[in-house]
Design a protein around this motif. Structure first.
Motif, PDB file in Angstrom:
ATOM      1  N   GLY A 303       0.841  -1.341  -0.038  1.00  0.00           N
ATOM      2  CA  GLY A 303       0.042   0.002  -0.111  1.00  0.00           C
ATOM      3  C   GLY A 303       0.765   1.219  -0.208  1.00  0.00           C
ATOM      4  N   THR A 304       2.027   1.122   0.701  1.00  0.00           N
ATOM      5  CA  THR A 304       2.891   2.483   0.636  1.00  0.00           C
ATOM      6  C   THR A 304       3.297   2.666  -0.753  1.00  0.00           C
ATOM      7  OG1 THR A 304       3.319   1.880   3.069  1.00  0.00           O
ATOM      8  CG2 THR A 304       4.837   3.611   1.746  1.00  0.00           C
ATOM      9  N   MET A 305       3.924   1.677  -1.656  1.00  0.00           N
ATOM     10  CA  MET A 305       4.382   1.772  -2.533  1.00  0.00           C
ATOM     11  C   MET A 305       3.406   2.160  -3.741  1.00  0.00           C
ATOM     12  SD  MET A 305       7.535   0.990  -2.259  1.00  0.00           S
ATOM     13  CE  MET A 305       8.136   0.837  -4.044  1.00  0.00           C
ATOM     14  N   MET A 306       2.125   1.865  -3.469  1.00  0.00           N
ATOM     15  CA  MET A 306       1.262   2.182  -4.413  1.00  0.00           C
ATOM     16  C   MET A 306       0.624   3.632  -4.222  1.00  0.00           C
ATOM     17  SD  MET A 306      -0.847  -1.490  -4.954  1.00  0.00           S
ATOM     18  CE  MET A 306      -2.190  -0.551  -5.850  1.00  0.00           C
ATOM     19  N   PHE A 307       0.430   4.026  -2.999  1.00  0.00           N
ATOM     20  CA  PHE A 307      -0.374   5.234  -2.716  1.00  0.00           C
ATOM     21  C   PHE A 307       0.661   6.345  -2.260  1.00  0.00           C
ATOM     22  CE2 PHE A 307      -3.374   1.965  -2.014  1.00  0.00           C
ATOM     23  CZ  PHE A 307      -4.300   1.975  -2.977  1.00  0.00           C
ATOM     24  N   THR A 308       1.712   6.005  -1.851  1.00  0.00           N
ATOM     25  CA  THR A 308       2.645   7.330  -1.238  1.00  0.00           C
ATOM     26  C   THR A 308       3.775   7.350  -2.237  1.00  0.00           C
ATOM     27  OG1 THR A 308       2.317   6.275   0.726  1.00  0.00           O
ATOM     28  CG2 THR A 308       4.002   7.725   0.420  1.00  0.00           C
ATOM     29  N   VAL A 309       4.389   6.554  -2.884  1.00  0.00           N
ATOM     30  CA  VAL A 309       5.640   6.795  -3.699  1.00  0.00           C
ATOM     31  C   VAL A 309       5.047   7.565  -5.133  1.00  0.00           C
ATOM     32  CG1 VAL A 309       7.250   5.702  -5.116  1.00  0.00           C
ATOM     33  CG2 VAL A 309       6.995   5.038  -2.985  1.00  0.00           C
ATOM     34  N   PRO A 310       4.050   7.125  -5.910  1.00  0.00           N
ATOM     35  CA  PRO A 310       3.628   7.903  -7.163  1.00  0.00           C
ATOM     36  C   PRO A 310       3.249   9.429  -6.686  1.00  0.00           C
ATOM     37  CG  PRO A 310       2.579   5.652  -7.043  1.00  0.00           C
ATOM     38  CD  PRO A 310       3.208   6.005  -5.849  1.00  0.00           C
ATOM     39  N   PRO A 311       2.477   9.576  -5.786  1.00  0.00           N
ATOM     40  CA  PRO A 311       2.114  11.242  -5.610  1.00  0.00           C
ATOM     41  C   PRO A 311       3.572  11.806  -4.970  1.00  0.00           C
ATOM     42  CG  PRO A 311       0.633   9.948  -4.340  1.00  0.00           C
ATOM     43  CD  PRO A 311       1.612   8.810  -4.815  1.00  0.00           C
ATOM     44  N   LEU A 312       4.464  11.101  -4.399  1.00  0.00           N
ATOM     45  CA  LEU A 312       5.782  11.901  -4.191  1.00  0.00           C
ATOM     46  C   LEU A 312       6.512  12.259  -5.453  1.00  0.00           C
ATOM     47  CD1 LEU A 312       7.601  12.835  -1.855  1.00  0.00           C
ATOM     48  CD2 LEU A 312       8.600  10.659  -1.695  1.00  0.00           C
ATOM     49  N   LEU A 313       6.416  11.224  -6.109  1.00  0.00           N
ATOM     50  CA  LEU A 313       7.219  11.536  -7.324  1.00  0.00           C
ATOM     51  C   LEU A 313       6.674  12.693  -8.416  1.00  0.00           C
ATOM     52  CD1 LEU A 313       8.072   7.768  -8.430  1.00  0.00           C
ATOM     53  CD2 LEU A 313       9.666   9.563  -7.530  1.00  0.00           C
ATOM     54  N   ILE A 314       5.497  12.787  -8.279  1.00  0.00           N
ATOM     55  CA  ILE A 314       4.749  13.716  -8.972  1.00  0.00           C
ATOM     56  C   ILE A 314       4.971  15.134  -8.364  1.00  0.00           C
ATOM     57  CG2 ILE A 314       2.701  14.852  -9.655  1.00  0.00           C
ATOM     58  CD1 ILE A 314       1.413  12.005  -9.636  1.00  0.00           C
ATOM     59  N   ILE A 315       5.091  15.333  -7.083  1.00  0.00           N
ATOM     60  CA  ILE A 315       5.434  16.458  -6.315  1.00  0.00           C
ATOM     61  C   ILE A 315       6.666  16.879  -6.592  1.00  0.00           C
ATOM     62  CG2 ILE A 315       5.548  17.518  -4.024  1.00  0.00           C
ATOM     63  CD1 ILE A 315       3.214  15.801  -3.052  1.00  0.00           C
ATOM     64  N   LEU A 316       7.836  15.902  -6.600  1.00  0.00           N
ATOM     65  CA  LEU A 316       9.229  16.412  -6.730  1.00  0.00           C
ATOM     66  C   LEU A 316       9.570  16.548  -8.253  1.00  0.00           C
ATOM     67  CD1 LEU A 316      10.734  13.811  -4.178  1.00  0.00           C
ATOM     68  CD2 LEU A 316      10.298  16.232  -3.857  1.00  0.00           C
ATOM     69  N   ILE A 317       9.247  15.679  -8.828  1.00  0.00           N
ATOM     70  CA  ILE A 317       9.561  15.627 -10.505  1.00  0.00           C
ATOM     71  C   ILE A 317       8.647  16.537 -11.314  1.00  0.00           C
ATOM     72  CG2 ILE A 317      10.288  14.363 -12.449  1.00  0.00           C
ATOM     73  CD1 ILE A 317      10.719  12.050 -10.488  1.00  0.00           C
ATOM     74  N   GLY A 318       7.377  16.726 -10.776  1.00  0.00           N
ATOM     75  CA  GLY A 318       6.227  17.438 -11.909  1.00  0.00           C
ATOM     76  C   GLY A 318       6.948  18.996 -12.203  1.00  0.00           C
ATOM     77  N   PRO A 319       7.268  19.707 -11.249  1.00  0.00           N
ATOM     78  CA  PRO A 319       7.558  21.105 -11.535  1.00  0.00           C
ATOM     79  C   PRO A 319       8.886  21.117 -12.625  1.00  0.00           C
ATOM     80  CG  PRO A 319       7.109  20.978  -9.231  1.00  0.00           C
ATOM     81  CD  PRO A 319       7.185  19.570  -9.687  1.00  0.00           C
ATOM     82  N   SER A 320       9.699  20.194 -12.474  1.00  0.00           N
ATOM     83  CA  SER A 320      10.869  20.134 -13.333  1.00  0.00           C
ATOM     84  C   SER A 320      10.348  19.825 -14.802  1.00  0.00           C
ATOM     85  CB  SER A 320      12.156  19.147 -12.672  1.00  0.00           C
ATOM     86  OG  SER A 320      12.431  19.720 -11.723  1.00  0.00           O
ATOM     87  N   VAL A 321       9.584  19.007 -14.774  1.00  0.00           N
ATOM     88  CA  VAL A 321       9.014  18.326 -16.069  1.00  0.00           C
ATOM     89  C   VAL A 321       8.202  19.648 -16.690  1.00  0.00           C
ATOM     90  CG1 VAL A 321       7.466  16.655 -17.242  1.00  0.00           C
ATOM     91  CG2 VAL A 321       8.991  15.978 -15.279  1.00  0.00           C
ATOM     92  N   TYR A 322       7.248  20.175 -15.917  1.00  0.00           N
ATOM     93  CA  TYR A 322       6.605  21.428 -16.575  1.00  0.00           C
ATOM     94  C   TYR A 322       7.435  22.391 -17.115  1.00  0.00           C
ATOM     95  CZ  TYR A 322       3.514  25.171 -16.637  1.00  0.00           C
ATOM     96  OH  TYR A 322       2.634  26.239 -17.116  1.00  0.00           O
ATOM     97  N   GLU A 323       8.595  22.761 -16.456  1.00  0.00           N
ATOM     98  CA  GLU A 323       9.717  23.721 -16.836  1.00  0.00           C
ATOM     99  C   GLU A 323      10.243  23.485 -18.177  1.00  0.00           C
ATOM    100  OE1 GLU A 323      12.331  24.805 -13.636  1.00  0.00           O
ATOM    101  OE2 GLU A 323      10.567  25.725 -12.225  1.00  0.00           O
ATOM    102  N   ILE A 324      10.667  22.120 -18.096  1.00  0.00           N
ATOM    103  CA  ILE A 324      11.274  21.665 -19.372  1.00  0.00           C
ATOM    104  C   ILE A 324      10.420  21.556 -20.438  1.00  0.00           C
ATOM    105  CG2 ILE A 324      12.403  19.366 -20.486  1.00  0.00           C
ATOM    106  CD1 ILE A 324      13.419  18.806 -17.569  1.00  0.00           C
ATOM    107  N   TYR A 325       9.088  21.230 -20.191  1.00  0.00           N
ATOM    108  CA  TYR A 325       8.175  21.437 -21.402  1.00  0.00           C
ATOM    109  C   TYR A 325       7.712  22.841 -21.763  1.00  0.00           C
ATOM    110  CZ  TYR A 325       3.748  20.927 -23.637  1.00  0.00           C
ATOM    111  OH  TYR A 325       2.479  20.843 -24.470  1.00  0.00           O
ATOM    112  N   THR A 326       7.794  23.809 -20.841  1.00  0.00           N
ATOM    113  CA  THR A 326       7.534  25.045 -21.534  1.00  0.00           C
ATOM    114  C   THR A 326       8.776  25.779 -21.898  1.00  0.00           C
ATOM    115  OG1 THR A 326       8.209  25.648 -18.892  1.00  0.00           O
ATOM    116  CG2 THR A 326       5.761  25.479 -19.471  1.00  0.00           C
TER     117      THR A 326
END
Length: 333
Positions: A303-326
């Motif tokens: 449960g931790t791997m399924m419900f905790t790691v994906p949101p954490l990755l989105i929070i950490l990597i999401g802004p960088s991916v958005y800046e690279i895309y823009t």
């Protein structure tokens, strides 16, 4: 032969290439339904015929007594209806019959007709779900093309589910009842120890414990109450305790019965034996709780791997991916 050819052509035009197979299946079910009452009919005992012929005043009184016993033996009218099919619904082997009756007792079904009701439920649900599967296969074949494998699975799977559903229910009921007895047994030993040390006998303490456990652990209270009634009826104490251990099917109860039997055989104090065994049961309950607590982190890993790691990755990597895309979009323009 011309009639059969015309019937075959009509079935193929109506239901497809498997139309004759459907007809044979429906005809087989119809024949089974018609012949089952003949095989299930219980043969009348010649002794019953002799008793029916010799009627009198004394016979009427005994018949009234038998009717009263039958009303006490059966809890409802359905058991009387299944009684005439006992040769079909009950195992004829004594070993299989005793095993089935013991399993129903451990699951909490104590009526005399429990075994035949269980087998009747398997038979009825199996046939019912099989008929539903056949109807589903007929309807699906008329609406579109269906493979033979899909038709066979749609017929066999519902029948298998209906046949094994009562078995699954009884097993779950048995496991839940044994778990309830295991959970409430240490508390019952503590209460029994208090009653024995207060001056009550073992029979009186069992009656008291059964009343106190009625609200929290009804299965265990029912077992203690049955033990008390059997002791009051004059049954041997050792045999009563052994029957209780066999009905419960719990290792803790079997060990407790062994302790009481040894205490009665060697003449030692029952209070002392209860004190030692109650302490062991409390320690065992703590060990079971610790075991479940130790297993909990392993169960939470998925449960931790399924419900905790994906949101954490989105929070950490999401802004960088958005800046690279823009940035890429701006450079393209």
């Amino acid at each position: 032969m011309e009639f059969l050819t015309n019937a075959n052509d009509w079935l193929i035009n109506r239901f497809g290439e498997l139309g004759p197979l459907y007809a044979v299946g429906v005809l087989g079910i119809l024949l089974i339904t018609l012949t089952l009452p003949i095989f299930l009919r219980k043969q009348e005992d010649p002794l019953d015929k002799l008793k029916a012929q010799n009627k009198g005043s004394g016979r009427l009184a005994s018949a009234a007594g038998k009717d009263a016993k039958k009303s006490l033996r059966y809890s409802n009218g359905r058991a009387q209806k299944l009684d005439k099919f006992a040769n079909f619904l009950e195992p004829q082997d004594e070993v299989e019959m005793s095993s089935a009756r013991l399993k129903m007792l451990q699951a909490g079904y104590r009526s005399k007709s429990a075994v035949r009701t269980y087998h009747f439920a398997q038979f009825a649900l199996g046939i019912g779900f099989l008929v539903l599967g056949i109807l589903y296969a007929i309807v699906s074949s008329t609406t579109g093309e269906v493979t033979t494998q899909a038709i066979v699975l749609s017929i066999i799977l519902p029948g298998s589910v209906g046949y094994y559903l009562p078995k699954y229910w009884v097993n779950r009921r048995l496991q839940a009842r044994q778990q309830e007895i295991t959970n409430g047994f240490p508390d019952s030993l503590d209460m029994m120890l208090v009653c024995v040390e207060a001056g009550q006998s073992l029979e009186q303490s069992i009656i008291r414990v059964s009343k106190e456990l009625q609200a929290g652990f009804p299965a265990l209270a029912e077992e203690f109450e049955m033990v008390a009634h059997e002791m009051k009826a004059g049954k041997e104490k050792v045999q009563v305790l052994k029957d209780m251990a066999e009905r419960c099917g719990v290792p803790d109860i079997a060990s407790f019965v062994t302790v009481l039997i040894q205490s009665a055989s060697f003449g030692t104090s029952i209070a002392e034996a209860l004190r030692v065994y109650a302490a062991e049961m409390r320690d065992k309950r703590v060990m079971r709780a610790e075991e479940k607590a130790n297993v909990l982190p392993t169960k939470l890993t998925l449960g931790t791997m399924m419900f905790t790691v994906p949101p954490l990755l989105i929070i950490l990597i999401g802004p960088s991916v958005y800046e690279i895309y823009t940035t890429l979009n701006a450079s393209n323009f």
